[in-house]
Scaffold this motif. Structure first.
Motif, PDB file in Angstrom:
ATOM      1  N   VAL A   5      51.482  44.270  -7.419  1.00  0.00           N
ATOM      2  CA  VAL A   5      50.409  45.225  -7.729  1.00  0.00           C
ATOM      3  C   VAL A   5      49.097  44.890  -7.032  1.00  0.00           C
ATOM      4  O   VAL A   5      48.225  45.750  -6.932  1.00  0.00           O
ATOM      5  N   HIS A   6      48.943  43.676  -6.524  1.00  0.00           N
ATOM      6  CA  HIS A   6      47.685  43.264  -5.912  1.00  0.00           C
ATOM      7  C   HIS A   6      47.657  43.429  -4.390  1.00  0.00           C
ATOM      8  O   HIS A   6      46.629  43.189  -3.767  1.00  0.00           O
ATOM      9  N   TYR A   7      48.797  43.832  -3.798  1.00  0.00           N
ATOM     10  CA  TYR A   7      48.896  43.875  -2.344  1.00  0.00           C
ATOM     11  C   TYR A   7      49.415  45.235  -1.874  1.00  0.00           C
ATOM     12  O   TYR A   7      50.088  45.946  -2.613  1.00  0.00           O
ATOM     13  N   THR A   8      49.124  45.550  -0.612  1.00  0.00           N
ATOM     14  CA  THR A   8      49.637  46.804  -0.063  1.00  0.00           C
ATOM     15  C   THR A   8      51.161  46.748  -0.050  1.00  0.00           C
ATOM     16  O   THR A   8      51.752  45.660   0.073  1.00  0.00           O
ATOM     17  N   GLY A  48      49.521  36.979   5.848  1.00  0.00           N
ATOM     18  CA  GLY A  48      49.275  38.365   6.228  1.00  0.00           C
ATOM     19  C   GLY A  48      49.230  39.350   5.072  1.00  0.00           C
ATOM     20  O   GLY A  48      49.056  40.553   5.284  1.00  0.00           O
ATOM     21  N   LEU A  49      49.400  38.860   3.850  1.00  0.00           N
ATOM     22  CA  LEU A  49      49.322  39.772   2.702  1.00  0.00           C
ATOM     23  C   LEU A  49      47.966  40.469   2.678  1.00  0.00           C
ATOM     24  O   LEU A  49      46.928  39.838   2.849  1.00  0.00           O
ATOM     25  N   GLU A  50      47.995  41.772   2.485  1.00  0.00           N
ATOM     26  CA  GLU A  50      46.757  42.556   2.434  1.00  0.00           C
ATOM     27  C   GLU A  50      46.493  42.960   0.996  1.00  0.00           C
ATOM     28  O   GLU A  50      47.281  43.700   0.397  1.00  0.00           O
ATOM     29  N   ARG A  51      45.393  42.470   0.457  1.00  0.00           N
ATOM     30  CA  ARG A  51      45.021  42.800  -0.924  1.00  0.00           C
ATOM     31  C   ARG A  51      44.598  44.260  -1.021  1.00  0.00           C
ATOM     32  O   ARG A  51      43.961  44.786  -0.123  1.00  0.00           O
ATOM     33  N   ILE A  52      44.963  44.867  -2.129  1.00  0.00           N
ATOM     34  CA  ILE A  52      44.455  46.202  -2.439  1.00  0.00           C
ATOM     35  C   ILE A  52      43.041  45.982  -2.967  1.00  0.00           C
ATOM     36  O   ILE A  52      42.845  45.209  -3.902  1.00  0.00           O
TER      37      ILE A  52
END
Length: 127
Positions: A5-8, A48-52
């Motif tokens: 839920v926290h990442y794209t 590389g995780l992208e946070r929302i």
């Protein structure tokens, strides 16, 4: 540790794929190079995780809702039917929750609409 839920969606899917690949390599690796490559790829996907982005609370205007809540609280139970007044109280409680926890302006607008409807729905006992 990493919650979807926290990442794209795209970046989290890539991480899940890298995890699956690393697990497969861990079970069936024939050379140390395979393990190192899987670990490197896994770390790259973690990095590389992208946070929302979290909503900016300063962009949500709750002024009108707060005014309406204060107005709604001036109504006295003795002048209205039990059911209509209970509905108003429920709408006030919901509106107060929205003031504290709103994540979008749409939530605030909906709470305003619900509270206005509850006020309009107040019925006098003799009606």
């Amino acid at each position: 540790m990493y919650e979807k839920v926290h990442y794209t969606e795209a970046s989290f899917t890539q991480l899940e794929d890298a995890i699956s690949h690393a697990e497969e390599v861990a079970e069936h690796a024939k050379a140390q190079e395979e393990v190192i490559e899987a670990m490197t790829q896994l770390q790259a996907e973690i990095d590389g995780l992208e946070r929302i982005p979290a909503p900016d609370p300063e962009q949500i205007d709750i002024t009108e809702l707060e005014k309406l809540i204060n107005h709604a609280k001036t109504y006295e139970e003795a002048h209205y039917t039990e059911a209509s007044f209970a509905h108003l109280q429920k709408a006030i409680s919901h509106a107060e929750e929205v003031v504290e926890n709103a994540e979008t302006q749409a939530e605030v607008t909906e709470a305003i609409t619900q509270l206005q409807k509850a006020l309009a729905g107040l019925e006098n006992p003799g009606s």
